[in-house]
Scaffold this active site. Structure first.
Site, PDB file in Angstrom:
ATOM      1  N   SER A 137       0.844  -1.188   0.000  1.00  0.00           N
ATOM      2  CA  SER A 137       0.000   0.000   0.000  1.00  0.00           C
ATOM      3  C   SER A 137       0.885   1.247   0.000  1.00  0.00           C
ATOM      4  CB  SER A 137      -0.931  -0.065   1.212  1.00  0.00           C
ATOM      5  OG  SER A 137      -1.823   1.011   1.204  1.00  0.00           O
ATOM      6  N   TYR A 151      -4.396   7.535  -7.249  1.00  0.00           N
ATOM      7  CA  TYR A 151      -3.490   6.749  -6.380  1.00  0.00           C
ATOM      8  C   TYR A 151      -4.016   6.704  -4.943  1.00  0.00           C
ATOM      9  CZ  TYR A 151       1.051   4.961  -4.714  1.00  0.00           C
ATOM     10  OH  TYR A 151       2.062   4.200  -4.158  1.00  0.00           O
ATOM     11  N   LYS A 155      -5.174   3.142  -3.285  1.00  0.00           N
ATOM     12  CA  LYS A 155      -4.467   2.583  -2.124  1.00  0.00           C
ATOM     13  C   LYS A 155      -5.383   2.517  -0.891  1.00  0.00           C
ATOM     14  CE  LYS A 155      -0.442   1.663  -4.004  1.00  0.00           C
ATOM     15  NZ  LYS A 155      -0.018   0.281  -4.240  1.00  0.00           N
TER      16      LYS A 155
HETATM   17  N1  LIG Z   1       8.441   4.103  -4.559  1.00  0.00           N
HETATM   18  C1  LIG Z   1       7.796   4.629  -3.533  1.00  0.00           C
HETATM   19  O1  LIG Z   1       8.207   5.651  -2.954  1.00  0.00           O
HETATM   20  C2  LIG Z   1       6.536   3.985  -3.024  1.00  0.00           C
HETATM   21  C3  LIG Z   1       5.907   4.561  -1.918  1.00  0.00           C
HETATM   22  C4  LIG Z   1       4.744   3.981  -1.416  1.00  0.00           C
HETATM   23  C5  LIG Z   1       4.254   2.830  -2.014  1.00  0.00           C
HETATM   24  N2  LIG Z   1       4.878   2.285  -3.094  1.00  0.00           N
HETATM   25  C6  LIG Z   1       4.313   1.060  -3.676  1.00  0.00           C
HETATM   26  O2  LIG Z   1       5.323   0.081  -3.819  1.00  0.00           O
HETATM   27  C7  LIG Z   1       4.977  -0.807  -4.889  1.00  0.00           C
HETATM   28  C8  LIG Z   1       6.153  -0.979  -5.826  1.00  0.00           C
HETATM   29  O3  LIG Z   1       6.406   0.268  -6.468  1.00  0.00           O
HETATM   30  P1  LIG Z   1       7.858   0.708  -6.982  1.00  0.00           P
HETATM   31  O4  LIG Z   1       8.187   1.945  -6.263  1.00  0.00           O
HETATM   32  O5  LIG Z   1       8.785  -0.446  -6.967  1.00  0.00           O
HETATM   33  O6  LIG Z   1       7.458   1.135  -8.478  1.00  0.00           O
HETATM   34  P2  LIG Z   1       8.090   0.786  -9.890  1.00  0.00           P
HETATM   35  O7  LIG Z   1       9.556   0.754  -9.844  1.00  0.00           O
HETATM   36  O8  LIG Z   1       7.398   1.698 -10.844  1.00  0.00           O
HETATM   37  O9  LIG Z   1       7.591  -0.728 -10.127  1.00  0.00           O
HETATM   38  C9  LIG Z   1       6.253  -1.029 -10.387  1.00  0.00           C
HETATM   39  C10 LIG Z   1       6.156  -2.483 -10.803  1.00  0.00           C
HETATM   40  O10 LIG Z   1       4.786  -2.770 -11.130  1.00  0.00           O
HETATM   41  C11 LIG Z   1       4.740  -3.381 -12.410  1.00  0.00           C
HETATM   42  N3  LIG Z   1       3.465  -3.115 -13.058  1.00  0.00           N
HETATM   43  C12 LIG Z   1       2.904  -1.909 -13.338  1.00  0.00           C
HETATM   44  N4  LIG Z   1       1.744  -2.079 -13.974  1.00  0.00           N
HETATM   45  C13 LIG Z   1       1.548  -3.423 -14.086  1.00  0.00           C
HETATM   46  C14 LIG Z   1       0.529  -4.220 -14.636  1.00  0.00           C
HETATM   47  N5  LIG Z   1      -0.548  -3.691 -15.254  1.00  0.00           N
HETATM   48  N6  LIG Z   1       0.647  -5.579 -14.566  1.00  0.00           N
HETATM   49  C15 LIG Z   1       1.723  -6.147 -13.992  1.00  0.00           C
HETATM   50  N7  LIG Z   1       2.721  -5.426 -13.434  1.00  0.00           N
HETATM   51  C16 LIG Z   1       2.637  -4.090 -13.501  1.00  0.00           C
HETATM   52  C17 LIG Z   1       5.943  -2.785 -13.161  1.00  0.00           C
HETATM   53  O11 LIG Z   1       6.408  -3.627 -14.202  1.00  0.00           O
HETATM   54  P3  LIG Z   1       5.990  -3.495 -15.745  1.00  0.00           P
HETATM   55  O12 LIG Z   1       6.001  -2.036 -16.078  1.00  0.00           O
HETATM   56  O13 LIG Z   1       7.030  -4.316 -16.404  1.00  0.00           O
HETATM   57  O14 LIG Z   1       4.631  -4.106 -15.838  1.00  0.00           O
HETATM   58  C18 LIG Z   1       6.984  -2.788 -12.051  1.00  0.00           C
HETATM   59  O15 LIG Z   1       7.577  -4.050 -11.904  1.00  0.00           O
HETATM   60  C19 LIG Z   1       3.722  -0.206  -5.531  1.00  0.00           C
HETATM   61  O16 LIG Z   1       2.581  -0.856  -5.028  1.00  0.00           O
HETATM   62  C20 LIG Z   1       3.742   1.233  -5.067  1.00  0.00           C
HETATM   63  O17 LIG Z   1       2.467   1.823  -5.077  1.00  0.00           O
HETATM   64  C21 LIG Z   1       6.010   2.830  -3.622  1.00  0.00           C
END
Ligand SMILES: NC(=O)c1ccc[n+]([C@@H]2O[C@H](COP(=O)([O-])OP(=O)(O)OC[C@H]3O[C@@H](n4cnc5c(N)ncnc54)[C@H](OP(=O)(O)O)[C@@H]3O)[C@@H](O)[C@H]2O)c1
Length: 258
Positions: A137, A151, A155
């Site tokens: 989340s 978003y 979430k």
């Molecule tokens: N980064 C932060 O600061 C942060 C903060 C709070 C929460 N989060 C949460 O952490 C989680 C991971 O995010 P991240 O920061 O690692 O982001 P990221 O680097 O953008 O990675 C997102 C991942 O989701 C995959 N994805 C996106 N759309 C998809 C779809 N339709 N089907 C299958 N896979 C899909 C992407 O791969 P493809 O594009 O290859 O599909 C990628 O592997 C998310 O739930 C995000 O909301 C992140």
């Protein structure tokens, strides 16, 4: 027996870091994301190092993809012990008045319908194995930012989906986890697209976190997700918990010592 874990969004960022740590801790992995090349490369890397990983590429918002992920886990490893709903997008970043309806709907399909479909598909095996659902989340589930309506809504709804699973499924442990601000592509999207779609003070704050090196390396929250995936106690089911909560960090330490 080695636990089997399905993890979405495993091609990069937090998902890939979590997959690597779970492989080191001995889990069998079914990896998903849309980028087949990145996913296959990660599965290959894990398998080369003695782990067990399968890549099942596809869009998590598609029912057939979710069914295929569960089928692959059953066929190759005999079941599902944990599902990590990690795949997500941040876009569209724009005020509600300026968002495109199709983009908003697409966002909900990925961030909310995907976890719903995959949880539903995995439930029979999760029940049988007294398994876990770890929903990745965000702080955005409980606080709002202008330009982030999709978003924040997805979430917040994911947290309620997670709590609903906890309520309805006594044999499954379901948690929503806040991973902190992590240095991944999602933050790069925020810095770029947020320049026009967010309030300038909010955008500047995120840019400064990056410039001051305050974003977390993905490996730190990934260690929390890995520990929760393998060992979250059943009496935590239904909670929205932060990666750096002292109880979660105790679990991380106990996994390292094991
Ligand atoms: N980064 C932060 O600061 C942060 C903060 C709070 C929460 N989060 C949460 O952490 C989680 C991971 O995010 P991240 O920061 O690692 O982001 P990221 O680097 O953008 O990675 C997102 C991942 O989701 C995959 N994805 C996106 N759309 C998809 C779809 N339709 N089907 C299958 N896979 C899909 C992407 O791969 P493809 O594009 O290859 O599909 C990628 O592997 C998310 O739930 C995000 O909301 C992140």
């Amino acid at each position: 027996m080695q636990p089997t874990i399905i993890i979405t969004g495993a091609s990069r960022g937090l998902g890939a870091a979590t997959a690597r740590q779970l492989a080191q801790l001995g889990a069998n992995l079914v990896l998903n994301a849309r980028s087949e090349r990145l996913l296959t490369a990660l599965a290959h890397e894990i398998n080369e190092q003695g782990g067990q990983a399968l890549a099942v590429a596809g869009d998590v918002s598609q029912p057939a993809v979710c069914d295929a992920l569960v089928a692959a886990a059953l066929e190759t490893f005999g079941g599902v012990d944990t599902l990590i709903n990690n795949a997500a997008v941040l876009e569209p970043i724009a005020s509600i008045a300026e968002t495109d309806v199709r983009a908003w709907r697409r966002h909900i399909d990925i961030n909310l319908i995907g976890p719903y479909l995959l949880t539903r598909a995995a439930l029979p095996s999760l029940r049988e194995r007294h398994g876990r659902v770890i929903n990745v989340s965000s702080g955005a589930a409980v606080s709002v930012l202008a330009g982030w309506s999709a978003y924040c809504a997805s979430k917040a709804a994911l947290n309620q989906l997670s709590a609903s699973v906890a309520l309805e499924e006594p044999d499954v442990t379901s948690l929503a986890v806040r991973p902190g601000k992590v240095d991944t592509d999602m933050q790069a999207v925020l810095r770029q697209a947020g320049a026009t779609g967010m309030a300038s003070a909010d955008h500047r704050r995120f840019v400064q976190h990056f410039e001051k090196g305050e974003l977390l390396p993905p490996e730190r929250p990934a260690a929390a997700l890995a520990a929760l995936a393998l060992a979250a106690p059943h009496d935590w089911s239904g909670q929205f918990i932060s990666w750096n909560d002292p109880q979660v960090q105790m679990l991380v330490q106990s996994r390292i010592k094991d």
